[in-house]
Design a protein around this motif. Structure first.
Motif, PDB file in Angstrom:
ATOM      1  N   VAL A 125      11.692  -5.558   7.582  1.00 53.91           N
ATOM      2  CA  VAL A 125      11.324  -5.786   6.187  1.00 53.91           C
ATOM      3  C   VAL A 125      10.011  -5.071   5.909  1.00 53.91           C
ATOM      4  O   VAL A 125       9.028  -5.239   6.635  1.00 53.91           O
ATOM      5  CB  VAL A 125      11.180  -7.283   5.877  1.00 53.91           C
ATOM      6  N   GLY A 126      10.034  -4.283   4.861  1.00 49.62           N
ATOM      7  CA  GLY A 126       8.841  -3.540   4.495  1.00 49.62           C
ATOM      8  C   GLY A 126       8.345  -3.919   3.122  1.00 49.62           C
ATOM      9  O   GLY A 126       9.118  -4.334   2.258  1.00 49.62           O
ATOM     10  N   TRP A 127       7.041  -3.763   2.922  1.00 48.38           N
ATOM     11  CA  TRP A 127       6.422  -3.892   1.608  1.00 48.38           C
ATOM     12  C   TRP A 127       5.944  -2.507   1.179  1.00 48.38           C
ATOM     13  O   TRP A 127       5.291  -1.800   1.952  1.00 48.38           O
ATOM     14  CB  TRP A 127       5.242  -4.856   1.641  1.00 48.38           C
ATOM     15  N   PHE A 128       6.249  -2.169  -0.056  1.00 50.08           N
ATOM     16  CA  PHE A 128       5.907  -0.877  -0.625  1.00 50.08           C
ATOM     17  C   PHE A 128       5.213  -1.105  -1.958  1.00 50.08           C
ATOM     18  O   PHE A 128       5.383  -2.159  -2.573  1.00 50.08           O
ATOM     19  CB  PHE A 128       7.177  -0.049  -0.852  1.00 50.08           C
ATOM     20  N   ARG A 129       4.470  -0.118  -2.397  1.00 44.85           N
ATOM     21  CA  ARG A 129       3.869  -0.228  -3.719  1.00 44.85           C
ATOM     22  C   ARG A 129       3.887   1.122  -4.406  1.00 44.85           C
ATOM     23  O   ARG A 129       3.912   2.176  -3.760  1.00 44.85           O
ATOM     24  CB  ARG A 129       2.440  -0.757  -3.621  1.00 44.85           C
ATOM     25  N   ARG A 130       3.923   1.037  -5.729  1.00 40.95           N
ATOM     26  CA  ARG A 130       3.855   2.248  -6.541  1.00 40.95           C
ATOM     27  C   ARG A 130       2.985   1.968  -7.746  1.00 40.95           C
ATOM     28  O   ARG A 130       3.256   1.052  -8.519  1.00 40.95           O
ATOM     29  CB  ARG A 130       5.249   2.685  -6.978  1.00 40.95           C
ATOM     30  N   ALA A 131       1.955   2.768  -7.867  1.00 44.24           N
ATOM     31  CA  ALA A 131       1.090   2.703  -9.039  1.00 44.24           C
ATOM     32  C   ALA A 131       1.544   3.760 -10.031  1.00 44.24           C
ATOM     33  O   ALA A 131       2.130   4.782  -9.626  1.00 44.24           O
ATOM     34  CB  ALA A 131      -0.359   2.931  -8.630  1.00 44.24           C
ATOM     35  N   PRO A 132       1.290   3.571 -11.315  1.00 44.70           N
ATOM     36  CA  PRO A 132       1.691   4.561 -12.318  1.00 44.70           C
ATOM     37  C   PRO A 132       1.159   5.943 -11.969  1.00 44.70           C
ATOM     38  O   PRO A 132      -0.034   6.109 -11.675  1.00 44.70           O
ATOM     39  CB  PRO A 132       1.077   4.029 -13.608  1.00 44.70           C
ATOM     40  N   GLY A 133       2.048   6.926 -11.976  1.00 49.19           N
ATOM     41  CA  GLY A 133       1.644   8.298 -11.703  1.00 49.19           C
ATOM     42  C   GLY A 133       1.405   8.611 -10.242  1.00 49.19           C
ATOM     43  O   GLY A 133       1.014   9.733  -9.897  1.00 49.19           O
ATOM     44  N   GLU A 134       1.645   7.642  -9.371  1.00 47.42           N
ATOM     45  CA  GLU A 134       1.404   7.844  -7.940  1.00 47.42           C
ATOM     46  C   GLU A 134       2.707   7.808  -7.161  1.00 47.42           C
ATOM     47  O   GLU A 134       3.714   7.271  -7.620  1.00 47.42           O
ATOM     48  CB  GLU A 134       0.476   6.752  -7.395  1.00 47.42           C
ATOM     49  N   LYS A 135       2.660   8.342  -5.955  1.00 46.01           N
ATOM     50  CA  LYS A 135       3.816   8.265  -5.074  1.00 46.01           C
ATOM     51  C   LYS A 135       3.926   6.863  -4.470  1.00 46.01           C
ATOM     52  O   LYS A 135       2.939   6.152  -4.328  1.00 46.01           O
ATOM     53  CB  LYS A 135       3.681   9.283  -3.933  1.00 46.01           C
ATOM     54  N   GLN A 136       5.140   6.507  -4.129  1.00 44.87           N
ATOM     55  CA  GLN A 136       5.350   5.233  -3.448  1.00 44.87           C
ATOM     56  C   GLN A 136       4.652   5.251  -2.094  1.00 44.87           C
ATOM     57  O   GLN A 136       4.678   6.252  -1.393  1.00 44.87           O
ATOM     58  CB  GLN A 136       6.842   4.999  -3.262  1.00 44.87           C
ATOM     59  N   GLU A 137       4.052   4.119  -1.761  1.00 41.33           N
ATOM     60  CA  GLU A 137       3.342   3.999  -0.490  1.00 41.33           C
ATOM     61  C   GLU A 137       3.932   2.845   0.306  1.00 41.33           C
ATOM     62  O   GLU A 137       4.117   1.753  -0.223  1.00 41.33           O
ATOM     63  CB  GLU A 137       1.850   3.746  -0.730  1.00 41.33           C
ATOM     64  N   ALA A 138       4.213   3.089   1.566  1.00 45.91           N
ATOM     65  CA  ALA A 138       4.616   2.014   2.472  1.00 45.91           C
ATOM     66  C   ALA A 138       3.365   1.270   2.899  1.00 45.91           C
ATOM     67  O   ALA A 138       2.483   1.851   3.527  1.00 45.91           O
ATOM     68  CB  ALA A 138       5.350   2.575   3.676  1.00 45.91           C
ATOM     69  N   VAL A 139       3.272   0.008   2.545  1.00 48.74           N
ATOM     70  CA  VAL A 139       2.071  -0.781   2.770  1.00 48.74           C
ATOM     71  C   VAL A 139       2.102  -1.451   4.135  1.00 48.74           C
ATOM     72  O   VAL A 139       1.132  -1.410   4.889  1.00 48.74           O
ATOM     73  CB  VAL A 139       1.927  -1.830   1.659  1.00 48.74           C
ATOM     74  N   SER A 140       3.222  -2.090   4.442  1.00 50.27           N
ATOM     75  CA  SER A 140       3.339  -2.812   5.701  1.00 50.27           C
ATOM     76  C   SER A 140       4.807  -3.024   6.000  1.00 50.27           C
ATOM     77  O   SER A 140       5.653  -2.976   5.111  1.00 50.27           O
ATOM     78  CB  SER A 140       2.622  -4.165   5.615  1.00 50.27           C
ATOM     79  N   CYS A 141       5.091  -3.251   7.263  1.00 46.74           N
ATOM     80  CA  CYS A 141       6.481  -3.435   7.676  1.00 46.74           C
ATOM     81  C   CYS A 141       6.507  -4.237   8.961  1.00 46.74           C
ATOM     82  O   CYS A 141       5.588  -4.109   9.799  1.00 46.74           O
ATOM     83  CB  CYS A 141       7.143  -2.066   7.864  1.00 46.74           C
TER      84      CYS A 141
END
Length: 126
Positions: free
Chosen positions: A33-49
């Motif tokens: 299970v992974g957590w990802f984030r995406r901010a407006p105008g930014e690439k998706q980032e894998a935060v933790s897994c």
């Protein structure tokens, strides 16, 4: 497996939030299970897994501030976020996979995880 992320909100810098990823339809403990984030105008980032056997990864940007954990009894994975910064503002998603490669919490397979939940917004602002 169906995933639902929750727990986002508005918090001041330095504050904390705990995100939850609840699963239905299958046993989440059998999946990475992974957590990802995406901010407006930014690439998706894998935060933790976290893998099915407990291997954990953190992005450099959150290491030491965020903690991922599982509760197999509740069929859920959590992301405890402490000392939040404005640059943590994003929509956060959880994803799961049990594949040989996509279940390893390793790049470049993280973004290829099969099952994704709808996101929860985290806003860090004073």
């Amino acid at each position: 497996v169906q995933l639902q992320a929750s727990g986002g909100g508005l918090v001041q810098p330095g504050g904390s939030l705990r995100l939850s990823c609840a699963a239905s339809g299958d046993t989440l403990g059998d999946y990475a299970v992974g957590w990802f984030r995406r901010a407006p105008g930014e690439k998706q980032e894998a935060v933790s897994c976290v893998t099915a056997n407990g291997k954990i990864m953190y992005a450099d940007s959150v290491r030491g501030r965020f903690t991922i954990s599982r509760d197999n009894a509740k069929n859920a994975v959590y992301l405890q976020m402490n000392n939040l910064k404005p640059e943590d503002t994003a929509k956060y998603y959880c994803a799961a996979d049990s594949g040989i490669l996509t279940g390893t919490c390793s790049h470049p397979y993280l973004d290829a995880m099969d099952y994704w939940g709808k996101g929860t917004q985290v806003t860090v602002s004073s």
